[in-house]
Enzyme design. Structure first.
Site, PDB file in Angstrom:
ATOM      1  N   MET A 128       1.235  -1.180   0.312  1.00 34.45           N
ATOM      2  CA  MET A 128       0.376  -0.283  -0.152  1.00 34.45           C
ATOM      3  C   MET A 128       1.153   1.043   0.049  1.00 34.45           C
ATOM      4  SD  MET A 128      -2.814  -1.291   2.824  1.00 34.45           S
ATOM      5  CE  MET A 128      -4.075   0.627   2.515  1.00 34.45           C
ATOM      6  N   HIS A 129       0.164   2.410  -0.200  1.00 33.20           N
ATOM      7  CA  HIS A 129       0.689   3.480  -0.056  1.00 33.20           C
ATOM      8  C   HIS A 129       1.398   4.435  -1.171  1.00 33.20           C
ATOM      9  CE1 HIS A 129      -1.021   3.034   3.506  1.00 33.20           C
ATOM     10  NE2 HIS A 129       0.426   2.242   4.010  1.00 33.20           N
ATOM     11  N   ASP A 133      -2.933  -5.079   0.620  1.00 38.28           N
ATOM     12  CA  ASP A 133      -2.219  -6.357   0.716  1.00 38.28           C
ATOM     13  C   ASP A 133      -2.432  -6.475   2.162  1.00 38.28           C
ATOM     14  OD1 ASP A 133      -0.861  -4.640   2.329  1.00 38.28           O
ATOM     15  OD2 ASP A 133       0.936  -4.906   1.669  1.00 38.28           O
TER      16      ASP A 133
END
Length: 484
Positions: free
Chosen positions: A79-80, A235
Site C-alpha cells: 500500500m501507499h 495487501d
C-alpha cells in the site's frame, strides 16, 4: 480457475485456485528495493510488470491447461506507494514506497490540518501517499507538474493489464485523500496537496469488476481475453480476505516484514490519536483497524545478517520451551514506528547488554521486542474501541512456535494457527477475482480456514512478561530523549 496476483515489496506472487477454492499452483518472481539516500525506499514500477510476466510464465509452464480456463483475476499489493503517470501514460519517476520516510515534514504539515484526521480517520503518516506528492511538489516541481494520474502499486499493474486507471476502497484509504466513512475521494484533501479528482483513479469496491484483460496482452500471456479483473485490495485487506477475517471482531496478527494486528469491523471506528489505522475493508459496507509495526520479521532478518546466520537457525537456537524474558530488551524501530508512536525518526536499540549477552540472548530480545510492539498495538486497538479475545497468526514469523508462544503470552490471549495452506494476500486476491467474476456472495466465499492448533498464553510466565513489557514501555521516551 481464478488467479490472484500479489505485488509484494520483495516479490510478485501468482496463485491459481479452482472453483472449490483449492490451490492449483503458484509461482513467484523476485523484486529489489532501491535506497538511494537514507530514509528513501523506491522501486521501478516497470520491474513489477516484468516480475508479473515472469510469475505468470512460470505458472503457465506447469498449469497451461488450467490457465486456459481462467475466469477471473484479483489484485493485491503493498500500500501507499506513489506511482505517478504523465498524460502520455509514461512513468514520471520511481515509485516512492510505503516504508520511505523522506516526507516526514510534509506529513506533519498535512496532519496539522484538522480536516485530514477528521475525514480520513487517520494520522497522516510519512509512509502514506499524500505527503509524498507534497514532497514532490516541493523538491521535484518539474515532475509534479507532469502528474496526470497517481496510482497505487497494484493499480499500476491493472493499468498494464486492462488499460484503465481504477482503484478500490481498501488501498485508497491509505492515501490520506479518501473520506473513509463515505468511501470516496475528498476534493478538499486533494486540493491541500495541489491535486484534483481527475488525477485520481476511478473507485470501485474490491469485490466489483474493475477492468478486463486486454486482448493483445492476453495473447502474449497465454490467457483468455476479456477476463474480468476485480477491484482487489491492499495487501493487508487481501490477506484478511484470504484468512476469512471479514466479520466484526475477527482478527489476525501478521508476522511479516512488517507486523500488523488486523481487526475487522462492521462499522467505521476512527480514533487517529491512538495511531491505529482505520481503513475501508475490501468487502462493501465493512471497515477494519490495524496496528502497524514497521519492522517485524525484518528485525530478525537484520539480526541474521549481522550474525551471519539465517533466521531459522536463530529461532531454532531458542529451543522449544518458552522461558522468562532475559535482561536484554530490544526496541524494533529499525525504520521508525507507526503504532502507537507515529515516529518516523526514532531508531531501534538494545538495552541491558552484558558480557553474558550471546546470540541467543539477542534473538530472544528481538522476538520479545516485536511481541511487545504487538501489545502496544493491542492497547491502541482497545483505545479505538475494539476488544479482541483471540487472533490467528500468519506470515513468515508464524513458523516459529517459540515466537507464537511469546506472542500469546505477551498479548494474554490464544493464538490460532490455521491448517496448512496458503491463505495470504495472493489467495485473498484470487477470492476477490472469483467474487467479481461470478457475482458471488463475498461472505460465503471469504470464510476462515480450519484451525490446526491453538497456542495458549503461558500463565506461569505472564507476570514476568508483564514486568518486562513495563520496562520496554519506559525505553521509548528515554531513547527519544537521548537521540532527538
Amino acid at each position: 480457475m481464478y488467479l490472484g496476483l500479489d505485488l509484494g515489496t520483495s516479490s510478485v506472487k501468482a496463485l491459481l485456485i479452482d472453483d472449490a477454492q483449492q490451490t492449483v499452483g503458484s509461482a513467484s518472481a523476485d523484486l529489489t528495493v532501491e535506497r538511494p539516500h537514507p530514509g528513501w525506499s523506491e522501486q521501478d514500477p516497470d520491474s513489477w510488470i516484468a516480475a508479473t510476466r515472469s510469475a505468470i510464465a512460470k505458472l503457465r509452464q506447469t498449469h497451461a491447461s488450467e490457465l486456459a480456463g481462467l475466469r477471473g483475476i484479483g489484485l493485491s499489493g503493498h500500500m501507499h506507494g506513489a506511482t505517478t503517470i504523465d498524460k502520455a501514460g509514461k512513468l514520471i519517476r520511481p515509485c516512492i514506497l510505503w516504508n520511505d520516510t523522506r516526507s516526514h515534514k510534509e506529513a506533519a504539515d498535512l496532519d496539522a490540518d484538522p480536516k485530514f484526521r477528521q475525514l480520513t480517520g487517520n494520522i497522516v503518516f510519512p509512509g502514506f501517499t499524500a505527503p509524498k506528492l507534497k514532497w514532490m511538489a516541493v523538491h521535484e516541481p518539474e515532475n509534479f507538474a507532469r502528474v496526470d494520474k497517481v496510482l497505487l502499486p497494484k493499480d499500476y499493474l491493472r493499468l498494464w493489464l486492462a488499460g484503465e486507471a481504477i482503484s478500490e476502497m481498501s488501498d485508497s484509504a491509505g492515501t490520506s485523500w479518501l473520506d473513509v466513512g463515505k468511501r470516496d475521494w475528498n476534493d478538499d484533501l486533494l486540493a491541500a496537496t495541489g491535486l484534483v479528482r481527475g488525477q485520481m483513479p476511478a473507485l470501485v469496491e474490491g469485490t466489483e469488476r474493475a477492468g478486463a484483460l486486454r486482448a493483445e496482452l492476453a495473447a502474449e500471456l497465454g490467457l483468455p481475453a476479456g477476463i474480468p479483473i476485480a477491484g482487489g485490495a491492499g495487501d493487508n485487506a487481501a490477506s484478511a480476505c484470504g484468512m476469512g477475517t471479514v466479520a466484526d471482531g475477527q482478527a489476525f496478527a501478521s508476522l511479516g516484514t512488517s507486523g500488523v494486528l488486523f481487526a475487522a469491523n462492521n462499522r467505521y471506528l476512527p480514533n487517529p490519536d491512538s495511531a491505529v489505522h482505520a481503513f475501508c475493508h475490501a468487502l462493501p459496507g465493512t471497515w477494519h483497524q490495524m496496528g502497524v509495526i514497521l519492522s517485524a520479521t525484518d528485525a530478525l532478518n537484520w539480526l541474521a545478517g549481522i550474525t551471519s546466520a539465517d533466521p531459522a537457525t536463530l529461532t531454532a537456537e531458542l529451543g522449544e520451551q518458552l522461558v522468562a524474558p532475559g535482561s536484554v530488551l530490544f526496541l524494533p524501530y529499525l525504520s521508525g514506528e507507526r503504532t502507537p508512536h507515529n515516529d518516523s525518526a526514532i531508531r531501534g536499540g538494545f538495552a541491558g547488554l552484558g558480557h553474558e549477552s550471546d546470540r541467543v540472548a539477542l534473538t530472544r530480545a528481538v522476538i520479545e521486542g516485536v511481541s511487545f510492539a504487538f501489545r502496544d498495538s493491542l492497547a491502541a486497538l482497545a483505545q479505538a474501541g475494539t476488544q479482541l479475545s483471540r487472533v490467528t497468526a500468519i506470515g513468515g514469523g508464524s513458523r516459529s512456535v517459540y515466537w507464537l508462544e511469546t506472542l500469546a503470552t505477551v498479548l494474554g490471549m490464544p493464538v490460532d494457527i490455521p491448517e496448512g495452506g496458503d491463505f495470504g494476500a495472493a489467495f485473498g486476491a484470487a477470492r476477490l477475482g472469483l467474487i467479481a467474476a461470478e457475482n458471488a456472495d463475498p461472505f460465503a466465499i471469504c470464510t476462515p480456514p480450519a484451525t490446526a492448533r491453538t497456542i495458549d498464553p503461558n500463565r506461569e510466565l505472564a507476570s514476568a512478561f508483564d514486568e518486562a513489557y513495563s520496562h520496554y514501555r519506559a525505553l521509548y521516551p528515554a531513547l527519544k530523549g537521548a537521540t532527538s
